[in-house]
Write a protein that holds these residues in place. Structure first.
Motif, PDB file in Angstrom:
ATOM      1  N   VAL A 124       0.935  -1.234  -0.340  1.00 30.67           N
ATOM      2  CA  VAL A 124       0.012  -0.322  -0.005  1.00 30.67           C
ATOM      3  C   VAL A 124       0.688   1.192   0.368  1.00 30.67           C
ATOM      4  CG1 VAL A 124      -2.115   1.258   1.288  1.00 30.67           C
ATOM      5  CG2 VAL A 124      -2.029  -1.152   1.456  1.00 30.67           C
ATOM      6  N   LYS A 125       0.912   1.869  -1.476  1.00 29.73           N
ATOM      7  CA  LYS A 125       1.351   3.067  -0.992  1.00 29.73           C
ATOM      8  C   LYS A 125       1.009   4.196  -0.994  1.00 29.73           C
ATOM      9  CE  LYS A 125       4.695   3.761  -5.139  1.00 29.73           C
ATOM     10  NZ  LYS A 125       5.034   3.387  -6.214  1.00 29.73           N
ATOM     11  N   ASN A 126      -0.605   4.279  -0.888  1.00 28.74           N
ATOM     12  CA  ASN A 126      -0.967   5.262  -0.325  1.00 28.74           C
ATOM     13  C   ASN A 126      -2.687   4.916  -0.195  1.00 28.74           C
ATOM     14  OD1 ASN A 126      -3.676   7.157  -0.490  1.00 28.74           O
ATOM     15  ND2 ASN A 126      -2.164   8.440  -1.864  1.00 28.74           N
ATOM     16  N   PRO A 127      -2.953   4.532   1.043  1.00 28.51           N
ATOM     17  CA  PRO A 127      -4.170   4.287   1.542  1.00 28.51           C
ATOM     18  C   PRO A 127      -5.952   4.634   0.187  1.00 28.51           C
ATOM     19  CG  PRO A 127      -3.825   5.395   3.166  1.00 28.51           C
ATOM     20  CD  PRO A 127      -2.758   6.028   2.470  1.00 28.51           C
ATOM     21  N   GLY A 128      -5.457   5.971   0.334  1.00 31.24           N
ATOM     22  CA  GLY A 128      -6.617   7.236  -0.170  1.00 31.24           C
ATOM     23  C   GLY A 128      -8.119   6.789   1.110  1.00 31.24           C
ATOM     24  N   LEU A 129      -9.029   7.086   1.027  1.00 31.43           N
ATOM     25  CA  LEU A 129      -9.514   7.931   2.039  1.00 31.43           C
ATOM     26  C   LEU A 129      -9.731   6.810   3.332  1.00 31.43           C
ATOM     27  CD1 LEU A 129     -10.689  10.273   2.624  1.00 31.43           C
ATOM     28  CD2 LEU A 129     -12.806   9.987   1.928  1.00 31.43           C
ATOM     29  N   GLN A 130     -10.392   5.981   3.042  1.00 29.92           N
ATOM     30  CA  GLN A 130     -10.971   5.111   3.880  1.00 29.92           C
ATOM     31  C   GLN A 130     -11.350   3.543   2.532  1.00 29.92           C
ATOM     32  OE1 GLN A 130     -11.765   4.876   6.562  1.00 29.92           O
ATOM     33  NE2 GLN A 130     -13.912   3.281   7.485  1.00 29.92           N
TER      34      GLN A 130
ATOM     35  N   VAL B 203     -11.689  -8.591  -0.597  1.00 30.33           N
ATOM     36  CA  VAL B 203     -11.739  -7.795  -1.084  1.00 30.33           C
ATOM     37  C   VAL B 203     -11.356  -6.394  -0.759  1.00 30.33           C
ATOM     38  CG1 VAL B 203     -13.209  -8.912  -2.593  1.00 30.33           C
ATOM     39  CG2 VAL B 203     -13.973  -7.303  -1.702  1.00 30.33           C
ATOM     40  N   LEU B 204     -11.028  -5.583  -0.863  1.00 27.93           N
ATOM     41  CA  LEU B 204     -10.441  -4.230  -1.016  1.00 27.93           C
ATOM     42  C   LEU B 204     -11.466  -3.623  -1.455  1.00 27.93           C
ATOM     43  CD1 LEU B 204      -7.300  -3.452  -1.602  1.00 27.93           C
ATOM     44  CD2 LEU B 204      -7.916  -4.310   0.621  1.00 27.93           C
ATOM     45  N   GLU B 205     -12.469  -2.772   0.155  1.00 27.35           N
ATOM     46  CA  GLU B 205     -13.708  -1.674  -0.169  1.00 27.35           C
ATOM     47  C   GLU B 205     -12.780  -0.499  -0.311  1.00 27.35           C
ATOM     48  OE1 GLU B 205     -17.989  -1.745   1.026  1.00 27.35           O
ATOM     49  OE2 GLU B 205     -16.898  -0.220   2.139  1.00 27.35           O
ATOM     50  N   VAL B 206     -13.258   0.496  -1.445  1.00 30.03           N
ATOM     51  CA  VAL B 206     -12.268   1.585  -1.503  1.00 30.03           C
ATOM     52  C   VAL B 206     -13.489   2.155  -1.963  1.00 30.03           C
ATOM     53  CG1 VAL B 206     -11.693   3.164  -3.518  1.00 30.03           C
ATOM     54  CG2 VAL B 206     -10.434   1.176  -3.118  1.00 30.03           C
ATOM     55  N   THR B 207     -13.504   3.599  -0.961  1.00 30.35           N
ATOM     56  CA  THR B 207     -14.851   4.519  -0.807  1.00 30.35           C
ATOM     57  C   THR B 207     -14.137   6.003  -0.983  1.00 30.35           C
ATOM     58  OG1 THR B 207     -14.509   3.317   1.291  1.00 30.35           O
ATOM     59  CG2 THR B 207     -15.763   5.837   0.657  1.00 30.35           C
ATOM     60  N   TYR B 208     -14.711   6.780  -2.284  1.00 29.78           N
ATOM     61  CA  TYR B 208     -14.596   8.250  -2.812  1.00 29.78           C
ATOM     62  C   TYR B 208     -13.531   8.157  -3.912  1.00 29.78           C
ATOM     63  CZ  TYR B 208     -18.754   9.578   0.609  1.00 29.78           C
ATOM     64  OH  TYR B 208     -19.786   9.502   0.582  1.00 29.78           O
ATOM     65  N   LEU B 209     -11.988   7.277  -2.734  1.00 33.84           N
ATOM     66  CA  LEU B 209     -10.644   8.389  -3.430  1.00 33.84           C
ATOM     67  C   LEU B 209     -10.039   7.097  -2.863  1.00 33.84           C
ATOM     68  CD1 LEU B 209      -9.642  10.770  -3.743  1.00 33.84           C
ATOM     69  CD2 LEU B 209      -8.526  11.513  -1.874  1.00 33.84           C
ATOM     70  N   GLY B 210      -9.215   6.481  -4.349  1.00 39.15           N
ATOM     71  CA  GLY B 210      -8.855   4.919  -4.291  1.00 39.15           C
ATOM     72  C   GLY B 210      -7.951   5.220  -3.895  1.00 39.15           C
ATOM     73  N   PRO B 211      -6.855   3.827  -3.825  1.00 40.45           N
ATOM     74  CA  PRO B 211      -5.198   3.728  -3.118  1.00 40.45           C
ATOM     75  C   PRO B 211      -4.248   3.874  -4.092  1.00 40.45           C
ATOM     76  CG  PRO B 211      -6.533   1.698  -3.235  1.00 40.45           C
ATOM     77  CD  PRO B 211      -7.486   2.952  -3.650  1.00 40.45           C
ATOM     78  N   VAL B 212      -3.467   3.818  -4.080  1.00 42.21           N
ATOM     79  CA  VAL B 212      -1.851   3.225  -4.603  1.00 42.21           C
ATOM     80  C   VAL B 212      -1.437   2.330  -4.517  1.00 42.21           C
ATOM     81  CG1 VAL B 212      -0.029   4.413  -6.114  1.00 42.21           C
ATOM     82  CG2 VAL B 212      -1.751   6.269  -5.460  1.00 42.21           C
ATOM     83  N   LEU B 213      -1.431   1.320  -4.956  1.00 42.79           N
ATOM     84  CA  LEU B 213      -1.063  -0.145  -4.667  1.00 42.79           C
ATOM     85  C   LEU B 213       0.402  -0.829  -5.247  1.00 42.79           C
ATOM     86  CD1 LEU B 213      -5.017  -1.940  -4.425  1.00 42.79           C
ATOM     87  CD2 LEU B 213      -2.630  -0.403  -2.067  1.00 42.79           C
ATOM     88  N   GLU B 214       1.296  -1.755  -5.241  1.00 39.38           N
ATOM     89  CA  GLU B 214       2.155  -1.832  -5.556  1.00 39.38           C
ATOM     90  C   GLU B 214       1.683  -3.411  -5.959  1.00 39.38           C
ATOM     91  OE1 GLU B 214       6.010  -0.328  -5.623  1.00 39.38           O
ATOM     92  OE2 GLU B 214       6.790  -2.789  -5.879  1.00 39.38           O
TER      93      GLU B 214
ATOM     94  N   GLY C 246     -12.320  -2.578  16.143  1.00 41.88           N
ATOM     95  CA  GLY C 246     -10.482  -2.570  15.683  1.00 41.88           C
ATOM     96  C   GLY C 246     -10.781  -4.287  16.134  1.00 41.88           C
ATOM     97  N   ILE C 247     -11.959  -4.944  14.492  1.00 42.41           N
ATOM     98  CA  ILE C 247     -11.434  -6.290  14.588  1.00 42.41           C
ATOM     99  C   ILE C 247     -12.468  -6.238  12.950  1.00 42.41           C
ATOM    100  CG2 ILE C 247     -12.247  -6.506  16.416  1.00 42.41           C
ATOM    101  CD1 ILE C 247     -14.873  -8.326  15.320  1.00 42.41           C
ATOM    102  N   GLY C 248     -10.840  -7.477  13.086  1.00 40.91           N
ATOM    103  CA  GLY C 248     -11.480  -8.082  11.355  1.00 40.91           C
ATOM    104  C   GLY C 248     -10.691  -7.183  10.933  1.00 40.91           C
ATOM    105  N   GLY C 249     -10.820  -7.773   8.544  1.00 39.16           N
ATOM    106  CA  GLY C 249      -9.371  -6.522   7.717  1.00 39.16           C
ATOM    107  C   GLY C 249      -8.174  -7.102   8.749  1.00 39.16           C
ATOM    108  N   LEU C 250      -7.595  -5.831   8.136  1.00 38.63           N
ATOM    109  CA  LEU C 250      -6.152  -5.230   8.331  1.00 38.63           C
ATOM    110  C   LEU C 250      -5.591  -5.037  10.017  1.00 38.63           C
ATOM    111  CD1 LEU C 250      -3.247  -6.618   7.198  1.00 38.63           C
ATOM    112  CD2 LEU C 250      -2.366  -3.688   7.239  1.00 38.63           C
TER     113      LEU C 250
ATOM    114  N   LEU D  97      -6.895   0.658   5.467  1.00 35.68           N
ATOM    115  CA  LEU D  97      -5.467   0.406   5.250  1.00 35.68           C
ATOM    116  C   LEU D  97      -4.611   2.230   5.592  1.00 35.68           C
ATOM    117  CD1 LEU D  97      -5.721  -1.266   2.122  1.00 35.68           C
ATOM    118  CD2 LEU D  97      -6.022  -2.428   4.062  1.00 35.68           C
ATOM    119  N   GLN D  98      -3.459   1.704   5.875  1.00 32.84           N
ATOM    120  CA  GLN D  98      -2.218   2.473   5.883  1.00 32.84           C
ATOM    121  C   GLN D  98      -1.301   2.590   5.088  1.00 32.84           C
ATOM    122  OE1 GLN D  98      -1.306   2.818   9.797  1.00 32.84           O
ATOM    123  NE2 GLN D  98      -3.282   3.338  10.256  1.00 32.84           N
ATOM    124  N   ALA D  99      -0.937   3.573   5.188  1.00 34.77           N
ATOM    125  CA  ALA D  99       0.517   3.830   3.457  1.00 34.77           C
ATOM    126  C   ALA D  99       1.807   2.743   4.379  1.00 34.77           C
ATOM    127  CB  ALA D  99       1.056   5.184   3.759  1.00 34.77           C
ATOM    128  N   GLY D 100       2.519   1.878   4.244  1.00 39.63           N
ATOM    129  CA  GLY D 100       3.094   1.218   4.030  1.00 39.63           C
ATOM    130  C   GLY D 100       2.464  -0.956   4.810  1.00 39.63           C
TER     131      GLY D 100
END
Lengths: 289, 332
Positions: B4-10, B52-63, B135-139, B144-147
């Motif tokens: 995750v280079k940039n997580p996006g909004l949520q 899957v990943l759910e992306v909200t409004y502003l997408g992430p940058v993923l490598e 604060g349960i489930g997912g990552l 998601l956060q950068a890094g």
């Protein structure tokens, strides 16, 4: 007469009564217990609440009207005469008038009915108690039935096992707070609650529980099986503690050695309804024996 | 692995949801738009419950640090691989070292990114869905956060050919005005007849308070039938003795602003609920943004069930089409 309502195409909501009573809560418990025992594959969630209950089902396998008919039949077959509850008596230590909930209630004074008093002072006054100490005594003298779980994971709605005329009632905040500390002990309607996690809330704030009721990492023994501690049907005794005891319990929680004082109990709903005071006195004796 | 280079909004990890724990106050969480979610998993040959990943409004940058088969569905948040636009609603191949990013949102609000094999995070109470409030489930129980580094799992059955597309007539179109169907009931008897009528005849505006917990709407004040409050309910006319809230139910605290409860909602409380969004239209709700207009349409239970059948039919149609585009079976 119970009211059966569709909650969209996946839920049925059944209101047993508009007002709260021990009797109607026991009825909701008895019906949902029997429903649970049927293990029906088309039912996903069975949620007993204070004076109602709710069922989430799979409408692809059962029509909502067929489910309503089934619930009506089931309700007819449930008798309260021999209804027994197996649960736990639990000692729940509370630090009243603590600095953390005090700070929160001061912060949201503009959302309160009476900005000039604290929540405890306000509720003592409108319930005719001569002091906040008298109100605390009223809250801690008699135990509570955990009548519903929800809002967020593990939050127990607790209804005191006393006759109607001795019940304490409190309005909720005029506008809900956006912040409530974790473990805050609050009161709204006729219910005492503990907030499992930090978040929004509208109940009057009286104090803070020393021990957690929700633990996502399940470090303490009481959380080995579930992240949430309270179960519907439990009997909680809220006990007023000193700052010294509070700090000591906090330390035990940190060290992972804390364990709630509990006693297993099986009781008849009828015994509570017939003489709540005698039942409560007996419960307290057993809890601390 | 996906970095995750940039997580996006949520951006959160979601699967079908944490079902069966409502009675302890655990909401289902899970993908909010199940239609798009299911399509994304089908396009990569995943189990229907894969994360899957759910992306909200502003997408992430993923490598991507491995070759992968992916699919992006849902609202129109145009995806790009190494800066080049790629299609949504289509099976895509991505190579190790490629970067996936998104343009600004053009329509809808949420996008689903499925990776063949699913996002591999621990299951908590039978689900990988993120529930941030506790604060349960997912990552690590959070967005998601950068890094962050995501692992790819093994929740797939088939290898779907690159370029497989969802049939055009099955791809939803997004507008800024929405009709959301509801079944009236629960405690609707608390609203005055006039307010009930108004509730269904005005356009409600979505406020900035619109997230996975719920959506709050602005419109006009609604009134409750006057009564002496029942014992234990609390003093506000919108209060009832605390009860369970169905997912999708709508309440109007103090008559001021209606709130529709969604996937991460509180499971119960003391406000009168007046109707429930039908399960099929919860998918539509997920694609509505702040400031957009919503009209609530009352429907009978049979219509809600019919809509549900049609939704299932569409998913079946998608499945059949994709089954004609398989390259092979996965073992195990």
């Amino acid at each position: 007469m119970p009211r059966y309502e569709y909650g969209g195409d996946e839920f049925i909501f059944v209101e047993l009564a508009e007002e709260m009573s021990l009797e109607v809560n026991f009825q909701a418990m008895a019906i949902t217990k029997k429903l649970r025992e049927e293990n029906a594959a088309d039912i996903l969630d069975i949620c007993p609440s204070n004076a109602s209950y709710m069922v989430r089902f799979n409408p692809d396998s059962i029509h909502p009207d067929a489910l309503i008919s089934k619930l009506k039949e089931l309700e007819k077959s449930v008798s309260m005469d021999d209804f027994e509850i197996t649960s736990r008596l639990v000692d729940v230590p509370i630090l009243f008038e603590d600095p953390w909930t005090h700070e929160a209630l001061i912060r949201f004074r503009d959302r309160h009915q009476d900005p000039e008093s604290t929540d405890l002072e306000y509720v003592a006054r409108i319930n005719g108690f001569e002091s906040t100490d008298a109100l605390i005594k009223g809250i801690t003298d008699y135990p509570y039935l955990v009548s519903m779980i929800g809002f967020v994971p593990g939050l127990p709605w607790c209804y005191q096992m006393v006759p109607r005329e001795k019940q304490i009632e409190a309005p909720k905040y005029v506008r809900p707070r956006t912040f409530t500390p974790e473990r805050a002990f609050g009161f709204g309607g006729a219910f005492a609650v503990i907030y499992p996690v930090q978040g929004a809330g509208g109940y009057q704030l009286f104090g803070i529980a020393a021990a957690p009721i929700f633990e996502k990492d399940s470090k303490l023994v009481d959380f080995k099986e579930d992240m949430t501690f309270p179960r519907q049907g439990d009997i909680f005794r809220y006990r007023s503690i000193t700052r010294e005891e509070y700090d000591s319990i906090r330390q035990q929680v940190e060290e992972g050695t804390f364990r709630y004082v509990t006693k297993d109990i099986t009781f008849k709903a009828q015994d509570v309804l017939e003489n709540p005071k005698a039942f409560s006195d007996d419960v307290l004796r057993r809890l601390y024996s | 692995m996906i970095k995750v280079k940039n997580p996006g909004l949520q951006t959160t990890v979601q699967d079908y949801g944490r079902i069966g724990f409502y009675e302890v106050g655990m909401p289902p969480s899970g993908a909010m738009d199940k239609y798009s979610y299911t399509a994304s998993n089908l396009l990569v040959g995943n189990d229907e419950n894969a994360a899957v990943l759910e992306v909200t409004y502003l997408g992430p940058v993923l490598e991507f640090q491995q070759d992968a088969v992916i699919a992006i569905t849902g609202g129109e948040i145009p995806p790009k691989i190494n800066g080049e636009p790629v299609s949504m609603w289509e099976t895509l191949s991505i190579k190790a070292g490629d970067e996936l990013s998104f343009d600004f949102v053009k329509g809808g609000a949420r996008v689903y990114l499925a990776v063949a094999g699913g996002i591999d995070v621990p299951q908590i109470m039978d689900s990988r869905s993120t529930y941030t409030l506790c604060g349960i489930g997912g990552l690590e129980g959070r967005a998601l956060q950068a890094g962050d580094v995501l692992q790819v799992g093994t929740d797939h059955h088939h290898v779907v050919k690159s370029g497989t597309r969802i049939l055009e007539e099955l791809i939803p179109v997004f507008s800024k005005r929405h009709e959301i169907r509801v079944v009236i009931g629960l405690c609707s008897y608390r609203l005055t007849e006039e307010s009930k009528e108004r509730f269904f005849s005005i356009d409600w505006t979505v406020t900035p308070e619109a997230n996975r917990v719920g959506y709050r709407f602005k419109g006009e004040r609604l009134n409750f039938v006057e009564r002496e409050q029942p014992f234990g309910a609390g003093s506000n006319p919108s209060n009832v003795v605390d009860l369970g809230y169905p997912i999708g139910s709508i309440q109007v605290p103090d008559g001021i602003e209606p709130i529709a409860l969604l996937n991460d909602a509180v499971t119960g409380g003391g406000y009168a609920t007046v109707c429930t969004i039908i399960s099929t239209d919860l998918n539509k709700m997920a694609q509505i943004k702040t400031n957009e207009k919503v009209r609530f349409i009352p429907v009978a239970i049979e219509e809600a069930l019919q809509a549900r059948k049609e939704h299932k039919q569409k998913i079946l149609q998608m499945k059949k089409h994709i089954e004609g585009n398989l390259e092979g079976q996965m073992n195990g």
